[in-house]
Scaffold this motif. Sequence first.
Motif, PDB file in Angstrom:
ATOM      1  N   THR A  50       7.548  -8.006  62.130  1.00  0.00           N
ATOM      2  CA  THR A  50       6.288  -7.938  63.202  1.00  0.00           C
ATOM      3  C   THR A  50       6.049  -9.382  63.128  1.00  0.00           C
ATOM      4  OG1 THR A  50       5.890  -5.968  61.846  1.00  0.00           O
ATOM      5  CG2 THR A  50       4.197  -6.865  63.116  1.00  0.00           C
ATOM      6  N   ARG A  51       6.049 -10.162  62.129  1.00  0.00           N
ATOM      7  CA  ARG A  51       5.661 -11.511  62.167  1.00  0.00           C
ATOM      8  C   ARG A  51       6.549 -12.216  63.094  1.00  0.00           C
ATOM      9  NH1 ARG A  51       6.025 -12.994  56.409  1.00  0.00           N
ATOM     10  NH2 ARG A  51       4.005 -12.257  55.883  1.00  0.00           N
ATOM     11  N   ALA A  52       7.950 -11.992  63.044  1.00  0.00           N
ATOM     12  CA  ALA A  52       8.658 -12.886  63.960  1.00  0.00           C
ATOM     13  C   ALA A  52       8.422 -12.550  65.268  1.00  0.00           C
ATOM     14  CB  ALA A  52      10.136 -12.370  63.540  1.00  0.00           C
ATOM     15  N   LYS A  53       7.898 -11.436  65.482  1.00  0.00           N
ATOM     16  CA  LYS A  53       7.647 -10.912  67.073  1.00  0.00           C
ATOM     17  C   LYS A  53       6.270 -11.518  67.713  1.00  0.00           C
ATOM     18  CE  LYS A  53       8.205  -5.986  67.920  1.00  0.00           C
ATOM     19  NZ  LYS A  53       7.689  -4.804  67.915  1.00  0.00           N
ATOM     20  N   ARG A  54       5.447 -11.700  66.425  1.00  0.00           N
ATOM     21  CA  ARG A  54       4.329 -12.517  66.736  1.00  0.00           C
ATOM     22  C   ARG A  54       4.595 -13.962  66.950  1.00  0.00           C
ATOM     23  NH1 ARG A  54       0.827 -12.231  61.863  1.00  0.00           N
ATOM     24  NH2 ARG A  54       0.968  -9.966  61.363  1.00  0.00           N
ATOM     25  N   GLU A  55       5.285 -14.629  66.353  1.00  0.00           N
ATOM     26  CA  GLU A  55       5.592 -15.941  66.454  1.00  0.00           C
ATOM     27  C   GLU A  55       6.418 -16.173  67.657  1.00  0.00           C
ATOM     28  OE1 GLU A  55       7.768 -17.295  62.967  1.00  0.00           O
ATOM     29  OE2 GLU A  55       6.122 -17.042  61.738  1.00  0.00           O
ATOM     30  N   GLY A  56       7.370 -15.085  67.825  1.00  0.00           N
ATOM     31  CA  GLY A  56       7.873 -15.421  69.167  1.00  0.00           C
ATOM     32  C   GLY A  56       7.076 -15.245  70.541  1.00  0.00           C
ATOM     33  N   ALA A  57       5.768 -14.645  70.342  1.00  0.00           N
ATOM     34  CA  ALA A  57       5.084 -14.631  71.509  1.00  0.00           C
ATOM     35  C   ALA A  57       4.157 -16.199  71.596  1.00  0.00           C
ATOM     36  CB  ALA A  57       3.942 -13.803  71.203  1.00  0.00           C
ATOM     37  N   TYR A  87       2.154 -18.027  56.528  1.00  0.00           N
ATOM     38  CA  TYR A  87       2.693 -18.341  57.836  1.00  0.00           C
ATOM     39  C   TYR A  87       1.733 -18.633  58.975  1.00  0.00           C
ATOM     40  CZ  TYR A  87       6.506 -16.130  55.531  1.00  0.00           C
ATOM     41  OH  TYR A  87       7.801 -15.920  54.815  1.00  0.00           O
ATOM     42  N   ALA A  88       0.369 -18.733  58.741  1.00  0.00           N
ATOM     43  CA  ALA A  88      -0.623 -19.128  59.513  1.00  0.00           C
ATOM     44  C   ALA A  88      -0.639 -20.840  59.813  1.00  0.00           C
ATOM     45  CB  ALA A  88      -1.775 -18.762  58.957  1.00  0.00           C
ATOM     46  N   ASP A  89      -0.929 -21.059  61.199  1.00  0.00           N
ATOM     47  CA  ASP A  89      -0.795 -22.292  61.649  1.00  0.00           C
ATOM     48  C   ASP A  89      -1.984 -23.228  60.876  1.00  0.00           C
ATOM     49  OD1 ASP A  89       0.833 -22.593  63.462  1.00  0.00           O
ATOM     50  OD2 ASP A  89       0.012 -21.017  64.193  1.00  0.00           O
ATOM     51  N   PHE A  90      -3.091 -22.331  60.577  1.00  0.00           N
ATOM     52  CA  PHE A  90      -4.255 -23.038  59.866  1.00  0.00           C
ATOM     53  C   PHE A  90      -5.234 -22.135  59.349  1.00  0.00           C
ATOM     54  CE2 PHE A  90      -5.803 -22.323  64.323  1.00  0.00           C
ATOM     55  CZ  PHE A  90      -7.077 -22.192  64.212  1.00  0.00           C
ATOM     56  N   LEU A  91      -6.152 -22.748  58.337  1.00  0.00           N
ATOM     57  CA  LEU A  91      -6.845 -21.579  57.665  1.00  0.00           C
ATOM     58  C   LEU A  91      -8.345 -21.498  57.920  1.00  0.00           C
ATOM     59  CD1 LEU A  91      -5.419 -22.323  54.279  1.00  0.00           C
ATOM     60  CD2 LEU A  91      -4.603 -20.723  55.937  1.00  0.00           C
ATOM     61  N   ILE A  92      -8.993 -20.428  58.017  1.00  0.00           N
ATOM     62  CA  ILE A  92     -10.388 -20.208  58.132  1.00  0.00           C
ATOM     63  C   ILE A  92     -11.142 -19.738  56.775  1.00  0.00           C
ATOM     64  CG2 ILE A  92     -12.403 -19.302  59.217  1.00  0.00           C
ATOM     65  CD1 ILE A  92     -10.655 -19.133  61.762  1.00  0.00           C
ATOM     66  N   HIS A  93     -11.724 -20.654  56.152  1.00  0.00           N
ATOM     67  CA  HIS A  93     -12.001 -20.421  54.672  1.00  0.00           C
ATOM     68  C   HIS A  93     -13.484 -19.907  54.718  1.00  0.00           C
ATOM     69  CE1 HIS A  93     -12.791 -22.292  50.581  1.00  0.00           C
ATOM     70  NE2 HIS A  93     -13.166 -21.142  50.483  1.00  0.00           N
ATOM     71  N   VAL A  94     -13.931 -18.681  54.470  1.00  0.00           N
ATOM     72  CA  VAL A  94     -15.282 -18.079  54.376  1.00  0.00           C
ATOM     73  C   VAL A  94     -15.654 -18.396  52.835  1.00  0.00           C
ATOM     74  CG1 VAL A  94     -16.559 -16.220  54.892  1.00  0.00           C
ATOM     75  CG2 VAL A  94     -14.349 -16.757  56.191  1.00  0.00           C
ATOM     76  N   VAL A  95     -16.997 -18.819  53.143  1.00  0.00           N
ATOM     77  CA  VAL A  95     -17.654 -19.004  51.511  1.00  0.00           C
ATOM     78  C   VAL A  95     -19.030 -18.524  51.719  1.00  0.00           C
ATOM     79  CG1 VAL A  95     -18.508 -20.784  50.072  1.00  0.00           C
ATOM     80  CG2 VAL A  95     -16.432 -21.167  51.319  1.00  0.00           C
ATOM     81  N   ASP A  96     -19.491 -17.514  50.731  1.00  0.00           N
ATOM     82  CA  ASP A  96     -20.670 -17.135  50.650  1.00  0.00           C
ATOM     83  C   ASP A  96     -21.782 -18.274  49.927  1.00  0.00           C
ATOM     84  OD1 ASP A  96     -23.172 -15.882  50.066  1.00  0.00           O
ATOM     85  OD2 ASP A  96     -22.145 -14.119  48.923  1.00  0.00           O
ATOM     86  N   VAL A  97     -22.484 -18.825  51.018  1.00  0.00           N
ATOM     87  CA  VAL A  97     -23.325 -19.946  50.597  1.00  0.00           C
ATOM     88  C   VAL A  97     -24.380 -19.632  49.887  1.00  0.00           C
ATOM     89  CG1 VAL A  97     -24.960 -19.832  52.465  1.00  0.00           C
ATOM     90  CG2 VAL A  97     -23.972 -22.020  51.649  1.00  0.00           C
ATOM     91  N   THR A  98     -24.644 -18.480  49.626  1.00  0.00           N
ATOM     92  CA  THR A  98     -25.825 -17.939  48.733  1.00  0.00           C
ATOM     93  C   THR A  98     -25.464 -17.678  47.234  1.00  0.00           C
ATOM     94  OG1 THR A  98     -25.424 -15.672  49.095  1.00  0.00           O
ATOM     95  CG2 THR A  98     -26.750 -16.650  50.607  1.00  0.00           C
ATOM     96  N   ASP A  99     -24.265 -17.830  47.290  1.00  0.00           N
ATOM     97  CA  ASP A  99     -23.683 -17.648  45.801  1.00  0.00           C
ATOM     98  C   ASP A  99     -23.663 -18.816  44.978  1.00  0.00           C
ATOM     99  OD1 ASP A  99     -22.072 -16.878  43.395  1.00  0.00           O
ATOM    100  OD2 ASP A  99     -21.345 -15.201  44.657  1.00  0.00           O
ATOM    101  N   PRO A 100     -24.707 -18.719  43.667  1.00  0.00           N
ATOM    102  CA  PRO A 100     -24.722 -19.738  43.022  1.00  0.00           C
ATOM    103  C   PRO A 100     -23.334 -20.360  42.598  1.00  0.00           C
ATOM    104  CG  PRO A 100     -25.593 -17.865  42.141  1.00  0.00           C
ATOM    105  CD  PRO A 100     -25.185 -17.650  43.254  1.00  0.00           C
ATOM    106  N   GLU A 101     -22.405 -19.742  42.498  1.00  0.00           N
ATOM    107  CA  GLU A 101     -20.893 -20.058  42.067  1.00  0.00           C
ATOM    108  C   GLU A 101     -20.002 -20.487  43.147  1.00  0.00           C
ATOM    109  OE1 GLU A 101     -19.703 -20.225  38.299  1.00  0.00           O
ATOM    110  OE2 GLU A 101     -21.748 -20.714  38.727  1.00  0.00           O
ATOM    111  N   ALA A 102     -20.616 -20.679  44.313  1.00  0.00           N
ATOM    112  CA  ALA A 102     -19.994 -21.090  45.650  1.00  0.00           C
ATOM    113  C   ALA A 102     -18.735 -22.100  45.434  1.00  0.00           C
ATOM    114  CB  ALA A 102     -20.577 -21.320  46.839  1.00  0.00           C
TER     115      ALA A 102
END
Length: 426
Positions: free
Chosen positions: A190-197, A278-293
Amino acid sequence: MSYETAGQKEKYILIAAAPDETPAVMHSLEELASLLKTAGAAVTGQLLQLRPAPDPGTYLGSGKLEELRELINETGATGVIADDELTPAQMKNLEDALDCKVIDRTILILDIFAAHATSREGKVQVECAQLKYRLTRLSGFGTDMSRLGGGIGTRGPGEKKLESDRRVIRDRLARLSRELKGIEAHRELTRAKREGAGLLTAAIVGYTNAGKSTLLNRLTGAGVLSEDKLFATLDPTTRRLTLPDGEKLLLTDTVGFISKLPHHLVEAFKSTLEEARYADFLIHVVDVTDPEAEEHMEVVYRTLTGLGVSGKPVITLFNKCDRCGVDGRAPGGELPHRADPRADRTFFISADTGEGIEEFLEGLEKCVRAMRVHIDCVIPYSRTGLVNRIRTGGGEILKEEYREDGIHVQANVSARVAGLLAGTDK
Ligand SMILES: Nc1nc2c(ncn2[C@@H]2O[C@H](COP(=O)(O)OP(=O)(O)OP(=O)(O)O)[C@@H](O)[C@H]2O)c(=O)[nH]1
Ligand SMILES: [Mg+2]
């Protein structure tokens, strides 16, 4: 001896041994309490012992154990849970000393994964991790996992009871490993197919409960389950996103990270966790309200490095801004300003209300454009399919001329599509 707990709500006392009563230690205990809640159990008390290191034999010292026994009697707790992974010896000694169920953070996380796994791959991966953990507990010390009775630590995926016979476990592990190999081969395909696109791929990563699935839903209407529960997502979901300027890319929602993620789980979930690799880049989600962020961000980067994911562009999203000011400060000012020096770009958003999403999408467009490669080539008529590849890969065609020697194309394309076009340069 068995401690029958099935059918009634389990009640635990949290125990921890740490050198100092730091905020990190206290937050780790709070996190353990949320993990227990997620697993359907209750917390009836907690006991922290300050000591340089846990006791190798009984985790807590003997005086503290006495106190713990009294607390168990007073509160009617059905068991105790340690905030660290216990050694088989510690577990057995604690059970003998306390005469109640004893579990640790690892068993609990494995149990939650077992309850939340929905795909066949997820289920097989969790069961492998659980059985491997069990095997280490069955050897040498005579610890019998059946002493756990029912409840946390005994449930496999689909509420099936976990096996506790060594030989049967080994046979089952062998069968599951074979099945996993087959599933992984399919995933590769499936990954190879995606990359092929030729489409760019971004993996949404982050600490558990940060809002990764909510973000995917907001951007693509994916309809992924998002819940105020730890580890709501175990199966990666990929959706296509068309940016306002027409750029297309693939977004993959991934399993959340947590501090002290059991190594058996990391090993078993390698192929799922590898989505980020296998991703080209990362989207890093952080809970800004967490005191331990801050600490959570560290855990995410450490886990990624452990998985061999490094050097990729990162966009960090400080999420849940609807609960505080736009720059990450609470209206009262008690939250510190958030920044991520490791990210290429950062945005403050609310996946829930949509606040800040527009700016983020503009940033995403810039990021995607920056990753484009300019090509100037002649595609032979025998390979006209490549022109289509440029289009479906979300590339931008600047010039397309059909001449005698072939199709003259100038375009901005992803590195992947550029790779397909190698050898056609002018
Ligand atoms: N107030 C607020 N809540 C949010 C926001 N984004 C997500 N949430 C809530 O946070 C909780 C967790 O959201 P999910 O999207 O399930 O988080 P996740 O990162 O996918 O979590 P796991 O899959 O468990 O790792 C849910 O209750 C969401 O409704 C936001 O922007 N604002
Ligand atoms: Mg999720």
